[in-house]
Write a protein that holds these residues in place. Structure first.
Motif, PDB file in Angstrom:
ATOM      1  N   UNK A  10     113.094  16.934  30.339  1.00  0.00           N
ATOM      2  CA  UNK A  10     112.706  17.877  29.289  1.00  0.00           C
ATOM      3  C   UNK A  10     111.452  18.658  29.681  1.00  0.00           C
ATOM      4  N   UNK A  11     110.453  17.970  30.231  1.00  0.00           N
ATOM      5  CA  UNK A  11     109.239  18.657  30.681  1.00  0.00           C
ATOM      6  C   UNK A  11     109.565  19.651  31.796  1.00  0.00           C
ATOM      7  N   UNK A  12     110.393  19.230  32.734  1.00  0.00           N
ATOM      8  CA  UNK A  12     110.762  20.101  33.848  1.00  0.00           C
ATOM      9  C   UNK A  12     111.479  21.348  33.347  1.00  0.00           C
ATOM     10  N   UNK A  13     112.368  21.169  32.397  1.00  0.00           N
ATOM     11  CA  UNK A  13     113.115  22.303  31.849  1.00  0.00           C
ATOM     12  C   UNK A  13     112.184  23.266  31.128  1.00  0.00           C
ATOM     13  N   UNK A  14     111.324  22.737  30.273  1.00  0.00           N
ATOM     14  CA  UNK A  14     110.422  23.579  29.484  1.00  0.00           C
ATOM     15  C   UNK A  14     109.394  24.303  30.349  1.00  0.00           C
ATOM     16  N   UNK A  15     108.931  23.658  31.418  1.00  0.00           N
ATOM     17  CA  UNK A  15     107.868  24.213  32.250  1.00  0.00           C
ATOM     18  C   UNK A  15     108.382  24.910  33.508  1.00  0.00           C
ATOM     19  N   UNK A  16     109.713  24.976  33.674  1.00  0.00           N
ATOM     20  CA  UNK A  16     110.278  25.640  34.843  1.00  0.00           C
ATOM     21  C   UNK A  16     110.055  24.885  36.137  1.00  0.00           C
ATOM     22  N   UNK A  17     110.056  23.556  36.069  1.00  0.00           N
ATOM     23  CA  UNK A  17     109.785  22.732  37.251  1.00  0.00           C
ATOM     24  C   UNK A  17     111.006  21.913  37.670  1.00  0.00           C
ATOM     25  N   UNK A  18     112.195  22.491  37.565  1.00  0.00           N
ATOM     26  CA  UNK A  18     113.413  21.747  37.892  1.00  0.00           C
ATOM     27  C   UNK A  18     113.474  21.366  39.371  1.00  0.00           C
ATOM     28  N   UNK A  19     112.928  22.201  40.258  1.00  0.00           N
ATOM     29  CA  UNK A  19     112.911  21.857  41.692  1.00  0.00           C
ATOM     30  C   UNK A  19     112.074  20.602  41.926  1.00  0.00           C
ATOM     31  N   UNK A  20     110.934  20.528  41.258  1.00  0.00           N
ATOM     32  CA  UNK A  20     110.081  19.345  41.390  1.00  0.00           C
ATOM     33  C   UNK A  20     110.787  18.112  40.828  1.00  0.00           C
ATOM     34  N   UNK A  21     111.472  18.272  39.691  1.00  0.00           N
ATOM     35  CA  UNK A  21     112.213  17.165  39.089  1.00  0.00           C
ATOM     36  C   UNK A  21     113.275  16.657  40.065  1.00  0.00           C
TER      37      UNK A  21
END
Length: 60
Positions: A10-21
């Protein structure tokens, strides 16, 4: 927003950090099985009814 050891989806999706996830959570799934499932879900068709013997259920 406080984070634990790993970034949540959820944090990755909201903050645009899907690559890091994705880097923090490597793929451990059966790729072929997942692809078949996704294609079946995306097709919009309903699954066929499971085959039965045609015999009425007996109550013992």
């Amino acid at each position: 927003m406080s984070r634990g050891k790993h970034l949540s989806l959820e944090e990755a999706r909201k903050e645009g950090l899907l690559d890091q996830f994705a880097k923090e959570h490597p793929n451990e799934a059966d790729t072929d099985l997942f692809d078949r499932l996704m294609k079946a879900m995306a097709s919009g068709k309903t699954p066929e009814e499971p085959e039965t013997s045609g015999d009425p259920a007996s109550e013992d």
